[in-house]
Motif scaffolding. Sequence first.
Motif, PDB file in Angstrom:
ATOM      1  N   CYS A  67      45.968  79.234  31.954  1.00 55.65           N
ATOM      2  CA  CYS A  67      47.132  78.722  31.392  1.00 55.65           C
ATOM      3  C   CYS A  67      48.517  79.333  32.076  1.00 55.65           C
ATOM      4  O   CYS A  67      47.572  80.284  33.204  1.00 55.65           O
ATOM      5  CB  CYS A  67      46.669  79.675  29.707  1.00 55.65           C
ATOM      6  N   ASN A  68      49.241  79.374  31.290  1.00 53.07           N
ATOM      7  CA  ASN A  68      50.482  80.003  31.714  1.00 53.07           C
ATOM      8  C   ASN A  68      50.480  80.002  32.761  1.00 53.07           C
ATOM      9  O   ASN A  68      52.027  81.222  33.441  1.00 53.07           O
ATOM     10  CB  ASN A  68      50.751  81.592  30.993  1.00 53.07           C
ATOM     11  N   ALA A  82      57.531  75.886  27.918  1.00 52.09           N
ATOM     12  CA  ALA A  82      56.427  76.548  27.653  1.00 52.09           C
ATOM     13  C   ALA A  82      56.959  78.439  28.107  1.00 52.09           C
ATOM     14  O   ALA A  82      56.706  79.825  27.698  1.00 52.09           O
ATOM     15  CB  ALA A  82      55.843  76.401  29.024  1.00 52.09           C
ATOM     16  N   LEU A  86      56.745  81.271  25.672  1.00 54.93           N
ATOM     17  CA  LEU A  86      56.467  82.967  26.368  1.00 54.93           C
ATOM     18  C   LEU A  86      57.327  83.984  26.024  1.00 54.93           C
ATOM     19  O   LEU A  86      56.946  85.447  26.057  1.00 54.93           O
ATOM     20  CB  LEU A  86      55.749  82.661  27.635  1.00 54.93           C
ATOM     21  N   LYS A  95      48.704  80.727  24.743  1.00 52.96           N
ATOM     22  CA  LYS A  95      48.055  80.367  25.484  1.00 52.96           C
ATOM     23  C   LYS A  95      49.056  78.888  25.642  1.00 52.96           C
ATOM     24  O   LYS A  95      48.143  77.988  24.997  1.00 52.96           O
ATOM     25  CB  LYS A  95      46.090  79.960  25.866  1.00 52.96           C
TER      26      LYS A  95
END
Length: 254
Positions: A67-68, A82, A86, A95
């Motif tokens: 993830c990420n 994203a 984040l 995540k």
Amino acid sequence: MNTRRDFLKKATFAGLGVSMIPTIAEATINKQYAVSVKKITLKKDPVILFQGDSITDCGRKRDSITCNNTDQLGLGYALFTATSILNKQADKQPKIYNRGISGNKVYQLRERWEIDALAFMPDVLSILIGVNDYWHTLNGSYKGTVEVYENDLRNLLKYTKEKLPKLQLVLCEPFALKGGSAINDGAWFPMFNDYRTSLKKLAGEFDAVFVPFQSAFDEAMKVAPATYWSADGVHPDLPGRQLMAEVWMKATGL
């Protein structure tokens, strides 16, 4: 001299467009929602999954499961969104995953749903699907209709909510920009509008957050032409991806 002048003019125009993206996004949401609407809430360690076609896929590495990171998220609006999540929700440590696949239509999402959606047990699931459900009918490679699109997506959402009853859904409006190279033959409209209408109806049926991408691009084209946001009118370029991320964030309240 003319070349240099043209270059500077284009550069200034581009900069203006990017600086106005948050304003365009906010104006879109304010027009779309006259009253407060459902927003996304995040618990600690939430799993957020983006699903869809090439607009979501955007070059992600299919074998990446971490993830990420950019390998797994690709280079499209899912990545841009994203990074905003984040940044703004660091205390929640989300995540974020991307499982969009280029060329997909709704029935193809269903074929891979257990592995590419349900197995992640997402807390938030964002779906952008529909452009291929119409586009591929234009060359005869697909015989679907707007009724097929709506029924397939309704069945998929119903199945998903049965398996994940606490899931928070985000349904994104499919879009096409008049003036893009793939949208210049007049065949898209008004028929494509019916797909957008169906998607918004399903967002209401399933208590999902609705993300008005078409409306956002319509507003954006008052600032800069379609080709600035998306050369072909389907796949956004960098400014278009940033706009999508801004609209998604404002619509969800994250």
